[in-house]
Design an enzyme around this catalytic site. Structure first.
Site, short mmCIF file in Angstrom:
data_model
loop_
_atom_site.label_atom_id
_atom_site.label_comp_id
_atom_site.label_asym_id
_atom_site.label_seq_id
_atom_site.Cartn_x
_atom_site.Cartn_y
_atom_site.Cartn_z
N HIS A 17 0.84 -1.20 0.00
CA HIS A 17 0.00 0.00 0.00
C HIS A 17 0.88 1.25 0.00
CE1 HIS A 17 -3.05 -2.68 2.22
NE2 HIS A 17 -3.55 -2.46 1.01
N LYS A 41 -16.34 -7.45 5.60
CA LYS A 41 -15.08 -8.19 5.47
C LYS A 41 -14.57 -8.72 6.80
CE LYS A 41 -13.11 -6.11 1.33
NZ LYS A 41 -11.91 -5.45 0.79
N ARG A 90 -1.83 -5.83 -8.42
CA ARG A 90 -0.69 -6.72 -8.23
C ARG A 90 -0.62 -7.80 -9.28
NH1 ARG A 90 -2.67 -7.74 -2.33
NH2 ARG A 90 -4.29 -8.34 -3.75
N SER A 128 -2.77 -7.39 2.61
CA SER A 128 -3.22 -7.45 4.00
C SER A 128 -3.60 -8.87 4.38
CB SER A 128 -4.41 -6.50 4.21
OG SER A 128 -4.03 -5.17 4.03
#
Length: 156
Positions: A17, A41, A90, A128
């Site tokens: 990030h 989430k 990514r 994460s």
């Protein structure tokens, strides 16, 4: 002035990030790092903890302001007068999801632009989710995955 929003759950904020954010600082006058509540989430860290971690990690970046939010991104963009969204890519799997989200946001607000940035190859695998998976094991080493200030906050 060009303002942009870098939204995410940031559970926790990672070096990946930070790489995207530092690249974005070269492109925009100010950036709102917008930490989403994202209760669906089931984040590991509370919204307040995630905001505090992001603030600690970005303290050295004067163009960045960390905020929390719990609304549609298009509504947040109206509130902040920022019509640019920053997203990181990514892998190809990220692209499909991010493209759909970008189109969905544009369908709600035609002035909204999404800018996609790729992280440095060194951070291409960092997420994460990877950090949280490692944290499930108390001995897991994450110092190469998160900013030092965040590591300290997680470990204390």
């Amino acid at each position: 002035m060009k303002s942009a929003i870098y939204p995410g759950t940031f559970d926790p904020i990672t070096n990946g990030h930070m790489d995207i954010l530092q690249r974005a600082c070269k492109l925009f006058d100010n950036i709102y790092l917008a930490v989403a509540r994202s209760e669906a989430k089931k984040p590991m860290f509370s919204l307040d903890q995630r905001i505090a971690m992001a603030q600690a990690a970005t303290r050295h970046l004067p163009k960045v302001e960390v905020i929390g939010f719990d609304k549609l991104l298009v509504d947040l963009s109206d509130d902040l007068n920022a019509d640019i969204i920053i997203r990181g890519l990514r892998a190809v799997s990220d692209f499909e999801y991010e493209l759909q989200m970008g189109y969905a946001n544009a369908s709600l607000k035609k002035e909204l632009e999404t800018v996609y940035l790729m992280p440095n190859l060194q951070h291409a695998f960092v997420s994460s989710s990877v950090v949280r998976a490692i944290l499930a094991y108390d001995e897991g080493k994450i110092d190469h995955l998160v900013p030092e200030a965040v590591l300290h906050m997680i470990r204390t």
